[in-house]
Write an enzyme that holds these catalytic residues in place. Structure first.
Site, short mmCIF file in Angstrom:
data_model
loop_
_atom_site.label_atom_id
_atom_site.label_comp_id
_atom_site.label_asym_id
_atom_site.label_seq_id
_atom_site.Cartn_x
_atom_site.Cartn_y
_atom_site.Cartn_z
N SER A 1 9.88 48.95 92.72
CA SER A 1 8.68 49.71 92.39
C SER A 1 7.90 49.01 91.26
O SER A 1 6.66 48.91 91.30
CB SER A 1 9.07 51.13 91.98
OG SER A 1 7.93 51.89 91.68
N LYS B 1 8.50 53.54 86.25
CA LYS B 1 8.71 53.65 87.70
C LYS B 1 9.90 54.52 88.11
O LYS B 1 10.46 54.36 89.19
CB LYS B 1 8.83 52.26 88.36
CG LYS B 1 7.79 51.25 87.97
CD LYS B 1 6.42 51.82 87.79
CE LYS B 1 5.73 52.24 89.07
NZ LYS B 1 4.46 52.97 88.73
N HIS C 1 7.61 55.69 77.37
CA HIS C 1 8.56 54.80 78.04
C HIS C 1 9.47 54.11 77.01
O HIS C 1 10.18 53.17 77.35
CB HIS C 1 7.82 53.72 78.82
CG HIS C 1 7.18 54.18 80.10
ND1 HIS C 1 7.76 55.10 80.93
CD2 HIS C 1 6.02 53.80 80.71
CE1 HIS C 1 6.97 55.29 81.99
NE2 HIS C 1 5.91 54.53 81.87
P1 A3P Z 1 7.54 53.83 94.50
O1 A3P Z 1 6.81 52.65 93.95
O2 A3P Z 1 8.97 53.51 94.85
O3 A3P Z 1 6.84 54.49 95.64
P2 A3P Z 1 6.26 56.45 87.55
O4 A3P Z 1 5.46 57.68 87.67
O5 A3P Z 1 7.43 56.55 86.61
O6 A3P Z 1 5.42 55.24 87.31
O7 A3P Z 1 6.99 56.23 88.96
C1 A3P Z 1 6.26 55.88 90.11
C2 A3P Z 1 7.17 55.97 91.30
O8 A3P Z 1 7.41 57.37 91.57
C3 A3P Z 1 6.55 55.38 92.56
O9 A3P Z 1 7.64 54.93 93.35
C4 A3P Z 1 5.88 56.62 93.15
O10 A3P Z 1 5.58 56.51 94.51
C5 A3P Z 1 6.96 57.66 92.88
N1 A3P Z 1 6.48 59.04 92.94
C6 A3P Z 1 5.39 59.58 92.33
N2 A3P Z 1 5.24 60.87 92.66
C7 A3P Z 1 6.27 61.18 93.49
C8 A3P Z 1 6.66 62.36 94.20
N3 A3P Z 1 5.96 63.48 94.12
N4 A3P Z 1 7.77 62.30 94.97
C9 A3P Z 1 8.48 61.17 95.07
N5 A3P Z 1 8.16 60.01 94.44
C10 A3P Z 1 7.07 60.02 93.67
#
Ligand code: A3P
Length: 295
Positions: free
Chosen positions: A138, A48, A108
């Site tokens: 998140s 996340k 991860h």
């Molecule tokens: P939130 O749950 O706070 O919205 P991962 O890819 O490591 O699983 O992380 C997911 C998090 O990154 C989520 O956060 C998601 O919305 C956010 N995320 C994914 N793409 C993004 C982007 N282009 N810009 C900003 N945040 C992004």
């Protein structure tokens, strides 16, 4: 056939003290013996923290900003999740074996669990870190929608688990500190989600420099556009909506949820915040890595 009772919502199992999905623990020898290639680029994150975002940016860089090429497949196939081994569902090690170089590899894992071939091959690695409170929030919503995780319980219960490292991939605190230390000795670009939110173009340029690549400014602008939250949220190759619903239920909480910094303010009570901060100080004082909880 509905596989739910077999593979979903099962308790995590420890590998060397780190809780992981049960099937990863069972198949750990496959992960441990993973053969990295010298031209692999490893994308390492605590869950996340912006994994999908930086993965999309890097695939766009590798394809010179050609967004159509980047729609060739879902992000989880373009950038396989190395250690994700779930019977009948996913095997990152096998997927990567048949993938032509140069590969983008997602992990991860905390540093101490990374297969040794990455260190031996001196692979380049991009680490993305995000402030702990936003990660906890998140992760809580992700646990609800992504059924490979055990049930998260209430927010308070989940927060307690997060603070004690009893969540998938272990302690956030140890993860970010461990990778921060390793960057002294290896080719690791350590980025922050908050910096990417603040000035994504600057961070794309950091990636290009690290990769020793040069792209015309209009291509950089295209990459910026196609990796923005709003565009990725609508892109089925980037937003995980193509994953089986039995695994990820976007009606519970979308994968592309909010994509902001400081959302923790909508979730933490004052008491939770105060307890979290006191504990954070203790856990993080041994490290020089510093985070911004809002921008
Ligand atoms: P939130 O749950 O706070 O919205 P991962 O890819 O490591 O699983 O992380 C997911 C998090 O990154 C989520 O956060 C998601 O919305 C956010 N995320 C994914 N793409 C993004 C982007 N282009 N810009 C900003 N945040 C992004």
């Amino acid at each position: 056939m509905d596989k739910q009772p077999d593979i979903f919502r099962r308790p995590l199992v420890d590998v060397q003290g780190i809780p992981v999905f049960w099937s990863m623990a069972e198949e750990w020898s496959q992960v441990e013996s993973f053969e990295a290639r010298p031209d692999d680029l490893l994308i390492a994150t605590y869950p996340k923290s912006g994994t999908t975002w930086v993965s999309e940016i890097l695939d766009l860089i590798y394809n010179s900003g050609d967004a159509e090429k980047c729609k060739r497949d879902a992000i989880y196939n373009r950038v396989p999740f190395m250690e994700l081994i779930v019977p009948g569902f996913s095997n990152g090690v096998e997927e990567l074996k048949v993938m032509p170089s140069p590969r983008l590899v997602k992990t991860h894992l905390p540093v101490q669990l990374l297969p040794s071939s990455f260190w031996k091959n001196n692979c380049k690695m991009v680490y993305v870190a995000r402030n702990a409170k936003d990660v906890a929030v998140s992760y809580y919503y992700f646990y609800q929608m992504a059924k490979l995780h055990p049930e998260p319980g209430t927010w308070q219960e989940f927060l307690d688990k997060f603070m004690t490292g009893r969540v998938a991939f272990g302690s956030w605190y140890d993860h970010v500190k461990g990778w921060w230390e390793k960057k002294k000795d290896y080719r690791i670009l350590y980025l922050f989600y908050e910096d990417m939110k603040e000035d994504p173009k600057r961070e794309i340029h950091k990636l290009l420099k690290f990769l020793e690549r040069d792209l015309p400014e209009e291509v950089v602008n295209k990459i910026l556009y196609h990796s923005s939250f709003d565009v990725m949220k609508k892109n089925p190759s980037a937003n995980y909506t193509t994953a089986p619903k039995s695994d990820m239920d976007h009606s519970v909480s979308p994968f592309m949820r909010k994509g902001i910094s400081g959302d923790w303010k909508n979730q933490f009570t004052v008491a939770q915040y105060e307890r979290f901060e006191e504990d954070y100080e203790k856990k993080m004082k041994s490290s020089t890595v510093k985070f911004r909880s809002e921008i």
